[in-house]
Design a protein around this motif. Structure first.
Motif, mmCIF file in Angstrom:
data_model
loop_
_atom_site.group_PDB
_atom_site.id
_atom_site.type_symbol
_atom_site.label_atom_id
_atom_site.label_comp_id
_atom_site.label_asym_id
_atom_site.label_seq_id
_atom_site.Cartn_x
_atom_site.Cartn_y
_atom_site.Cartn_z
ATOM 1 N N ARG A 1 -108.309 -7.813 38.131
ATOM 2 C CA ARG A 1 -108.532 -6.382 37.919
ATOM 3 C C ARG A 1 -108.075 -5.565 39.132
ATOM 4 N NH1 ARG A 1 -109.184 -8.240 33.315
ATOM 5 N NH2 ARG A 1 -111.155 -8.347 32.226
ATOM 6 N N ARG A 2 -106.928 -5.934 39.686
ATOM 7 C CA ARG A 2 -106.334 -5.210 40.815
ATOM 8 C C ARG A 2 -105.136 -4.410 40.308
ATOM 9 N NH1 ARG A 2 -103.605 -8.232 44.028
ATOM 10 N NH2 ARG A 2 -103.786 -10.213 42.955
ATOM 11 N N PRO A 3 -104.670 -3.428 41.092
ATOM 12 C CA PRO A 3 -103.449 -2.710 40.719
ATOM 13 C C PRO A 3 -102.267 -3.681 40.659
ATOM 14 C CG PRO A 3 -104.592 -1.558 42.488
ATOM 15 C CD PRO A 3 -105.291 -2.881 42.306
ATOM 16 N N LEU A 4 -101.329 -3.398 39.779
ATOM 17 C CA LEU A 4 -100.155 -4.258 39.653
ATOM 18 C C LEU A 4 -99.277 -4.140 40.900
ATOM 19 C CD1 LEU A 4 -99.176 -3.615 35.941
ATOM 20 C CD2 LEU A 4 -100.540 -5.465 36.901
ATOM 21 N N PRO A 5 -98.583 -5.219 41.258
ATOM 22 C CA PRO A 5 -97.719 -5.176 42.444
ATOM 23 C C PRO A 5 -96.537 -4.237 42.236
ATOM 24 C CG PRO A 5 -97.437 -7.250 41.267
ATOM 25 C CD PRO A 5 -98.552 -6.518 40.600
ATOM 26 N N ALA A 6 -95.981 -3.786 43.349
ATOM 27 C CA ALA A 6 -94.819 -2.894 43.297
ATOM 28 C C ALA A 6 -93.627 -3.612 42.679
ATOM 29 C CB ALA A 6 -94.476 -2.418 44.707
ATOM 30 N N PHE A 7 -92.755 -2.832 42.068
ATOM 31 C CA PHE A 7 -91.562 -3.376 41.412
ATOM 32 C C PHE A 7 -90.373 -3.221 42.350
ATOM 33 C CE2 PHE A 7 -87.845 -2.671 38.638
ATOM 34 C CZ PHE A 7 -87.797 -3.920 38.057
ATOM 35 N N SER A 8 -89.853 -4.340 42.853
ATOM 36 C CA SER A 8 -88.713 -4.268 43.769
ATOM 37 C C SER A 8 -87.512 -5.055 43.273
ATOM 38 C CB SER A 8 -89.124 -4.782 45.150
ATOM 39 O OG SER A 8 -89.616 -6.106 45.041
ATOM 40 N N ALA A 9 -87.709 -5.984 42.355
ATOM 41 C CA ALA A 9 -86.613 -6.836 41.882
ATOM 42 C C ALA A 9 -85.530 -6.012 41.192
ATOM 43 C CB ALA A 9 -87.139 -7.916 40.937
ATOM 44 N N GLY A 10 -85.909 -4.947 40.521
ATOM 45 C CA GLY A 10 -84.930 -4.103 39.850
ATOM 46 C C GLY A 10 -83.967 -3.451 40.825
ATOM 47 N N PHE A 11 -84.467 -3.077 41.986
ATOM 48 C CA PHE A 11 -83.610 -2.468 42.996
ATOM 49 C C PHE A 11 -82.628 -3.486 43.567
ATOM 50 C CE2 PHE A 11 -87.494 0.127 43.096
ATOM 51 C CZ PHE A 11 -86.936 1.337 42.693
ATOM 52 N N ILE A 12 -83.090 -4.707 43.719
ATOM 53 C CA ILE A 12 -82.204 -5.770 44.206
ATOM 54 C C ILE A 12 -81.111 -6.048 43.170
ATOM 55 C CG2 ILE A 12 -82.107 -8.223 44.799
ATOM 56 C CD1 ILE A 12 -84.982 -7.790 45.962
#
Length: 119
Positions: free
Chosen positions: A90-101
């Motif tokens: 029940r934590r916030p979802l991690p940041a999305f960085s793979a799309g930028f790569i």
């Protein structure tokens, strides 16, 4: 009692999330798998049809496509696990960085292919 599913570092934490969220996470993972297949198909096509005609550029583009496919596979697996564990805890979802790569790698591929047209 430990969960019989793997990886344990994901499933042995928190509580079971709503199945809709887990299934959405799995669909996202499969979308990344389709992206990887597309990258590898592009590499095979460039190799098979010998396009672009400049050998060094072709090898460079193929190498970038294959490397990007490998990295996308790793990022997809790690992202799936991080999102699943965050939902379970029940934590916030991690940041999305793979799309930028991926976008950066596609930019490099596009530049290399554009450069090959000038040769």
């Amino acid at each position: 009692m430990t969960d019989p599913r793997h990886p344990h570092w994901v499933y042995d934490h928190g509580t079971e999330p709503d199945p809709r969220f887990t299934l959405a996470n799995e669909r996202t993972f499969l979308a990344w798998a389709r992206t990887v297949l597309g990258l590898l198909a592009g590499a095979v096509a460039l190799h098979s049809f010998r396009v672009p005609t400049a050998d060094g550029v072709r090898v460079g583009v193929i190498a970038v496509l294959v490397l990007t496919a490998i990295l996308c596979t790793i990022f997809a697996m790690v992202r799936w696990a991080r999102v699943e564990r965050a939902m379970r805890e029940r934590r916030p979802l991690p940041a999305f960085s793979a799309g930028f790569i991926l976008a950066g790698a596609l930019l490099v591929i596009g530049v290399l292919l554009g450069f090959s047209l000038v040769l």
